[in-house]
Design a protein around this motif. Structure first.
Motif, PDB file in Angstrom:
ATOM      1  N   LYS A   1       4.148  -0.463   8.353  1.00  0.00           N
ATOM      2  CA  LYS A   1       3.069  -0.760   9.478  1.00  0.00           C
ATOM      3  C   LYS A   1       2.399   0.632   9.283  1.00  0.00           C
ATOM      4  O   LYS A   1       1.119   0.544   9.667  1.00  0.00           O
ATOM      5  CB  LYS A   1       3.650  -0.768  10.973  1.00  0.00           C
ATOM      6  CG  LYS A   1       4.286  -1.942  11.321  1.00  0.00           C
ATOM      7  CD  LYS A   1       4.732  -2.223  12.524  1.00  0.00           C
ATOM      8  CE  LYS A   1       5.685  -3.213  12.941  1.00  0.00           C
ATOM      9  NZ  LYS A   1       6.766  -2.589  13.835  1.00  0.00           N
ATOM     10  N   LEU A   2       2.871   1.778   8.797  1.00  0.00           N
ATOM     11  CA  LEU A   2       2.027   2.948   8.849  1.00  0.00           C
ATOM     12  C   LEU A   2       1.044   2.954   7.308  1.00  0.00           C
ATOM     13  O   LEU A   2       0.318   3.939   7.232  1.00  0.00           O
ATOM     14  CB  LEU A   2       2.929   4.152   8.736  1.00  0.00           C
ATOM     15  CG  LEU A   2       3.750   4.477  10.064  1.00  0.00           C
ATOM     16  CD1 LEU A   2       4.809   5.450   9.848  1.00  0.00           C
ATOM     17  CD2 LEU A   2       2.884   4.572  11.131  1.00  0.00           C
ATOM     18  N   GLU A   3       1.132   2.133   6.613  1.00  0.00           N
ATOM     19  CA  GLU A   3       0.623   1.997   5.161  1.00  0.00           C
ATOM     20  C   GLU A   3      -0.868   2.316   5.342  1.00  0.00           C
ATOM     21  O   GLU A   3      -1.246   3.239   4.608  1.00  0.00           O
ATOM     22  CB  GLU A   3       0.789   0.717   4.475  1.00  0.00           C
ATOM     23  CG  GLU A   3       1.465   0.626   3.106  1.00  0.00           C
ATOM     24  CD  GLU A   3       1.425  -0.491   2.567  1.00  0.00           C
ATOM     25  OE1 GLU A   3       2.329  -1.285   3.094  1.00  0.00           O
ATOM     26  OE2 GLU A   3       0.808  -0.826   1.578  1.00  0.00           O
ATOM     27  N   PRO A   4      -1.591   1.703   6.166  1.00  0.00           N
ATOM     28  CA  PRO A   4      -3.072   1.930   6.311  1.00  0.00           C
ATOM     29  C   PRO A   4      -3.451   3.391   6.401  1.00  0.00           C
ATOM     30  O   PRO A   4      -4.182   3.993   5.944  1.00  0.00           O
ATOM     31  CB  PRO A   4      -3.578   0.958   7.502  1.00  0.00           C
ATOM     32  CG  PRO A   4      -2.620   0.044   7.612  1.00  0.00           C
ATOM     33  CD  PRO A   4      -1.374   0.619   7.173  1.00  0.00           C
ATOM     34  N   GLN A   5      -2.602   3.846   7.584  1.00  0.00           N
ATOM     35  CA  GLN A   5      -2.691   5.321   8.157  1.00  0.00           C
ATOM     36  C   GLN A   5      -2.557   6.157   6.802  1.00  0.00           C
ATOM     37  O   GLN A   5      -3.139   7.309   6.489  1.00  0.00           O
ATOM     38  CB  GLN A   5      -1.662   5.827   9.035  1.00  0.00           C
ATOM     39  CG  GLN A   5      -2.218   5.902  10.368  1.00  0.00           C
ATOM     40  CD  GLN A   5      -1.193   6.071  11.434  1.00  0.00           C
ATOM     41  OE1 GLN A   5      -0.521   5.171  11.645  1.00  0.00           O
ATOM     42  NE2 GLN A   5      -1.036   7.430  11.980  1.00  0.00           N
TER      43      GLN A   5
ATOM     44  N   PRO B   1       7.406   7.016   3.669  1.00  0.00           N
ATOM     45  CA  PRO B   1       5.876   7.269   3.964  1.00  0.00           C
ATOM     46  C   PRO B   1       5.434   8.115   2.678  1.00  0.00           C
ATOM     47  O   PRO B   1       4.393   8.129   2.216  1.00  0.00           O
ATOM     48  CB  PRO B   1       5.704   7.697   5.188  1.00  0.00           C
ATOM     49  CG  PRO B   1       7.042   8.247   5.687  1.00  0.00           C
ATOM     50  CD  PRO B   1       8.228   7.557   4.849  1.00  0.00           C
ATOM     51  N   LEU B   2       6.380   9.020   2.322  1.00  0.00           N
ATOM     52  CA  LEU B   2       6.060   9.899   1.344  1.00  0.00           C
ATOM     53  C   LEU B   2       5.780   9.300  -0.214  1.00  0.00           C
ATOM     54  O   LEU B   2       5.384   9.664  -0.830  1.00  0.00           O
ATOM     55  CB  LEU B   2       7.052  11.128   1.132  1.00  0.00           C
ATOM     56  CG  LEU B   2       6.931  11.896   2.520  1.00  0.00           C
ATOM     57  CD1 LEU B   2       8.065  12.823   2.746  1.00  0.00           C
ATOM     58  CD2 LEU B   2       5.519  12.572   2.929  1.00  0.00           C
ATOM     59  N   GLN B   3       6.697   8.308  -0.391  1.00  0.00           N
ATOM     60  CA  GLN B   3       6.542   7.556  -1.379  1.00  0.00           C
ATOM     61  C   GLN B   3       5.232   6.807  -1.541  1.00  0.00           C
ATOM     62  O   GLN B   3       4.555   6.817  -2.465  1.00  0.00           O
ATOM     63  CB  GLN B   3       7.687   6.492  -1.794  1.00  0.00           C
ATOM     64  CG  GLN B   3       9.033   6.893  -1.642  1.00  0.00           C
ATOM     65  CD  GLN B   3      10.189   5.763  -1.568  1.00  0.00           C
ATOM     66  OE1 GLN B   3       9.840   4.976  -0.847  1.00  0.00           O
ATOM     67  NE2 GLN B   3      11.472   6.306  -1.971  1.00  0.00           N
ATOM     68  N   LEU B   4       4.923   6.372  -0.239  1.00  0.00           N
ATOM     69  CA  LEU B   4       3.616   5.675  -0.293  1.00  0.00           C
ATOM     70  C   LEU B   4       2.494   6.603  -0.439  1.00  0.00           C
ATOM     71  O   LEU B   4       1.556   6.378  -0.915  1.00  0.00           O
ATOM     72  CB  LEU B   4       3.438   4.680   1.248  1.00  0.00           C
ATOM     73  CG  LEU B   4       4.228   3.768   1.434  1.00  0.00           C
ATOM     74  CD1 LEU B   4       4.387   3.287   2.942  1.00  0.00           C
ATOM     75  CD2 LEU B   4       3.893   2.693   0.563  1.00  0.00           C
ATOM     76  N   LEU B   5       2.732   7.577  -0.002  1.00  0.00           N
ATOM     77  CA  LEU B   5       1.512   9.021   0.067  1.00  0.00           C
ATOM     78  C   LEU B   5       1.314   8.997  -1.398  1.00  0.00           C
ATOM     79  O   LEU B   5       0.060   9.208  -1.928  1.00  0.00           O
ATOM     80  CB  LEU B   5       1.997  10.181   0.685  1.00  0.00           C
ATOM     81  CG  LEU B   5       0.922  11.250   0.375  1.00  0.00           C
ATOM     82  CD1 LEU B   5      -0.068  10.947   1.671  1.00  0.00           C
ATOM     83  CD2 LEU B   5       1.579  12.726   1.012  1.00  0.00           C
ATOM     84  N   GLY B   6       2.432   9.206  -2.498  1.00  0.00           N
ATOM     85  CA  GLY B   6       2.353   9.772  -3.730  1.00  0.00           C
ATOM     86  C   GLY B   6       1.625   8.174  -4.300  1.00  0.00           C
ATOM     87  O   GLY B   6       0.797   8.404  -5.041  1.00  0.00           O
ATOM     88  N   TYR B   7       1.979   7.041  -3.966  1.00  0.00           N
ATOM     89  CA  TYR B   7       1.283   5.908  -4.613  1.00  0.00           C
ATOM     90  C   TYR B   7      -0.050   5.899  -4.588  1.00  0.00           C
ATOM     91  O   TYR B   7      -0.766   5.595  -5.395  1.00  0.00           O
ATOM     92  CB  TYR B   7       2.101   4.674  -4.093  1.00  0.00           C
ATOM     93  CG  TYR B   7       1.465   3.272  -4.556  1.00  0.00           C
ATOM     94  CD1 TYR B   7       1.776   2.926  -5.550  1.00  0.00           C
ATOM     95  CD2 TYR B   7       0.589   2.769  -3.772  1.00  0.00           C
ATOM     96  CE1 TYR B   7       1.403   1.431  -6.313  1.00  0.00           C
ATOM     97  CE2 TYR B   7      -0.009   1.486  -4.183  1.00  0.00           C
ATOM     98  CZ  TYR B   7       0.363   0.867  -5.134  1.00  0.00           C
ATOM     99  OH  TYR B   7      -0.466  -0.138  -5.693  1.00  0.00           O
ATOM    100  N   TYR B   8      -0.424   5.810  -2.962  1.00  0.00           N
ATOM    101  CA  TYR B   8      -1.829   5.646  -2.753  1.00  0.00           C
ATOM    102  C   TYR B   8      -2.571   6.815  -3.076  1.00  0.00           C
ATOM    103  O   TYR B   8      -3.723   6.832  -3.781  1.00  0.00           O
ATOM    104  CB  TYR B   8      -1.920   5.506  -1.197  1.00  0.00           C
ATOM    105  CG  TYR B   8      -1.700   4.062  -1.104  1.00  0.00           C
ATOM    106  CD1 TYR B   8      -2.357   3.105  -1.264  1.00  0.00           C
ATOM    107  CD2 TYR B   8      -0.815   3.811  -0.137  1.00  0.00           C
ATOM    108  CE1 TYR B   8      -2.227   1.771  -0.934  1.00  0.00           C
ATOM    109  CE2 TYR B   8      -0.515   2.684   0.541  1.00  0.00           C
ATOM    110  CZ  TYR B   8      -1.166   1.557  -0.326  1.00  0.00           C
ATOM    111  OH  TYR B   8      -0.918   0.070   0.167  1.00  0.00           O
TER     112      TYR B   8
END
Ligand code: F6R
Length: 609
Positions: free
Chosen positions: A450-454, A580-587
């Motif tokens: 759910k935190l993806e957009p942020q 969330p840190l994997q997502l941070l790297g990805y985005y």
């Protein structure tokens, strides 16, 4: 690293080889090629760059026709990526063609000898030496010629070899580089791993070091290094073919991030019984044996090593057994103090990482019991370790690991609880509490999405970033190591992880206005201390993105951005925090338009040291 595919059967081989090579793309490569045998001639087409370039070359020139062939994706070791250095390689007479994964360590001596005899080389590769040696050793019998040639090689090699004079036979050899043989009614295959042929079959033989396979259209025979026939066991692979495809996602990495809750459930649920007890597959590790270990080593490379860092904190805290974590390439050469009183835990997604495999062998030689945490069934590490715990993550295609890391962590927790129970350092009821909580992790990981957009918005602010620093204490530091690797490997931003308490001992001099710091503040016991460190960098002009737990929203008051994660037992927090840190790297990588699934210079399976 290099990928090998080969086929001998009844189908048109070129499309089949190209398709298989595409499935192996994830391993990392810089050139590709195929060789097809027909009418007593071997036709080779190869090209620097992606498989699409090879396809283009084939469509512009000609499509090799035939029903026996070999293909290769090359990850350069000896010689730059180029058409000439791409595999397959012809022998001087063009009678033989070879594909190779690994490194021929004595190639320089062999090459010099062959050059003295008049052989002319067309590439800088070590592989071409193998092709030339086949000519040199040729006695008219393909099998005997290969056997003699292989005896002259030192180093690591998985080889696929064609002989124009023996159009019915493909020969494969393996030593210290992965190779499987897969069989189907329409023909038989060799491949670096099963993903290359999952479309066609799930029945495979795992080749062991020193083995040779003779592949005919209608059958396969195996031999040992002396040329004596051996019997091998056929293995069935359950992996779902769609699991190795993108399934609507733009990148494998995102698909694999999203698969984490399921992968965690699959890994944990068979190991936790209905009455909340741990059952570690068939591993026979008695309480007495666990009590007998005076030290545990955890060994791996890259992210697998980072799992070990978490493991050290968790095992030492719960089981009170001293743990040393080591990078496999260091461990294997540093005369580690392992003996029959140590347990060595080896962690590897692929099960084929050359340094990790050698570290395992080193530990075994010294008498240590070895337990491997591996994702790929039947891989070398899985086969050689005394005990294996599989992470049921399914095929991981993206070079940057996500679901393998998460599932490795989950097994590390189970081991820590098991050891603690055996040592009597925790009570049965605390163990039950931990196991109950552990089973909530997959749902909590799902909440993170759910935190993806942020997270995407923060990542966009990193589009033009040059440096990033991740800070944290205790388990936050262990996660910082992985988060920093995730960011740097796919976005190419220079990034470092520091134990927050270390900043003042040197690194803080790097902080200047605009520097980006990611402060991991999930370790409840030490939040205030990390927040103080965050304030120190803020005071020097840094921009801080904080990751904290729900309930600690005050952290956001001092930072530029903050996100809050569901809480769990502090020991398990890394499982939630890393997502969330994997997502941070990805985005961030996406904002910088990087090749997310196949970052430059990297290979999925690092089969050379
Ligand atoms: C980073 C990454 C690598 C691997 C390392 C070990 O995202 O994937 O650091 O963790 O190369 O690979 P395995 O686990 O296959 O031994």
């Amino acid at each position: 690293m290099c990928g090998i595919i080969g086929y001998n059967g009844t189908s048109d081989v070129a499309p089949l080889l190209l398709d298989g090579l595409e499935k192996l793309e994830y391993r990392g490569y810089d050139s590709a090629g195929i060789a097809v045998l027909e009418d007593g001639q071997i036709d080779i087409v190869k090209s620097k760059g992606k498989i699409s370039s090879l396809r283009e070359k084939i469509s512009k020139t000609h499509a090799p026709k035939g029903d026996i062939g070999i293909g290769h994706t090359r990850w350069a070791t000896h010689g730059e990526p180029s058409d000439e250095n791409a595999h397959p390689h012809y022998s001087a007479s063009r009678r033989f063609a070879v594909v190779h994964n690994g490194i021929i360590e004595n190639f320089a001596t062999l090459k010099a000898d062959l050059q003295k005899k008049g052989y002319v080389f067309h590439s800088d590769t070590d592989t071409e030496v193998v092709a030339m040696l086949l000519d040199e050793n040729d006695n008219g019998n393909f099998f005997e010629t290969v056997l003699k040639t292989v005896k002259m090689l030192q180093g690591s090699y998985a080889l696929g070899i064609l002989d124009a004079n023996d159009p019915d036979t493909l020969i494969a050899v393996k030593r210290s580089s992965p190779l499987i043989v897969a069989v189907s009614p329409e023909g038989n295959y060799i491949a670096s791993d099963i993903t290359a042929v999952l479309n066609h079959t799930r029945e495979m033989y795992k080749m062991n070091d020193g083995e040779l396979a003779v592949i005919k259209p209608d059958g396969v025979t195996f031999f040992n290094e002396d040329g004596d026939p051996i019997l091998k066991e056929l293995q069935h692979v359950d992996w779902d073919v769609h699991a190795a495809e993108k399934g609507g996602y733009e990148h494998f990495m995102m698909k694999e991030i999203k698969e984490q809750p399921d992968a965690l459930r699959k890994t944990l649920s068979p190991r936790i019984t209905e009455d909340n007890k741990i059952k570690l597959d068939d591993i026979e590790l008695t309480d007495e044996q666990i009590k007998g270990f005076d030290r545990i080593y955890i060994v791996g490379c890259g992210s697998a090593y980072h799992v070990g860092v978490v493991g050290k904190y968790v095992i030492e805290q719960l089981a009170r057994i001293p743990v040393e974590v080591d990078i496999a390439s260091e461990f294997r050469y540093r005369y580690p103090l392992v003996n029959e009183k140590t347990l060595t835990i080896i962690i590897s997604q692929s099960g084929e990482t050359a340094d990790t495999l050698e570290a395992l062998r080193e530990a075994k030689r010294a008498g240590s019991r070895t337990l491997a945490i591996v994702n790929v069934v039947g891989s070398s590490i899985a086969s050689e370790a005394d005990d294996v715990l599989y992470t049921w993550a399914g095929p991981e295609i993206s070079v940057a690991t996500t679901k393998a890391y998460s599932t490795q962590l989950s097994l590390m927790y189970l081991l820590a609880i098991r050891f603690a129970l055996a040592k009597g350092s925790i009570t049965e009821s605390y163990s039950q509490e931990l196991l109950t909580e552990l089973q909530t992790i997959p749902d909590k990981v799902e909440e993170i999405f759910k935190l993806e957009p942020q997270i995407e918005r923060v990542a966009e602010t990193y589009t033009y970033l040059h440096h990033a620093y991740f800070i944290g204490r205790n388990l936050d530091y262990a996660v910082a190591l992985e988060a920093s690797l995730k960011l740097k490997e796919i976005s190419y931003i220079h990034s470092e992880a520091y134990a927050a308490g270390e900043l003042k001992h040197g690194t803080i001099s790097l902080i200047e206005p605009g520097t980006s710091v990611i402060a991991l503040c999930c370790c409840e016991r030490l939040v205030d201390k990390t927040v103080s460190n965050a304030k120190e960098v803020l005071a020097r002009g840094a921009q801080v993105f904080a990751v904290a737990n729900e309930g600690n929203e005050s952290v956001g008051n001092i930072c530029d951005h903050a996100i809050y994660l569901p809480k769990t037992n502090p020991l398990f927090q890394p499982s939630i925090e890393v997502v969330p840190l994997q997502l941070l790297g990805y985005y961030t990588a996406k904002a910088r338009k990087c090749d997310i699934d196949k970052p430059r210079n990297l290979a999925k399976s690092v089969t050379v040291e």
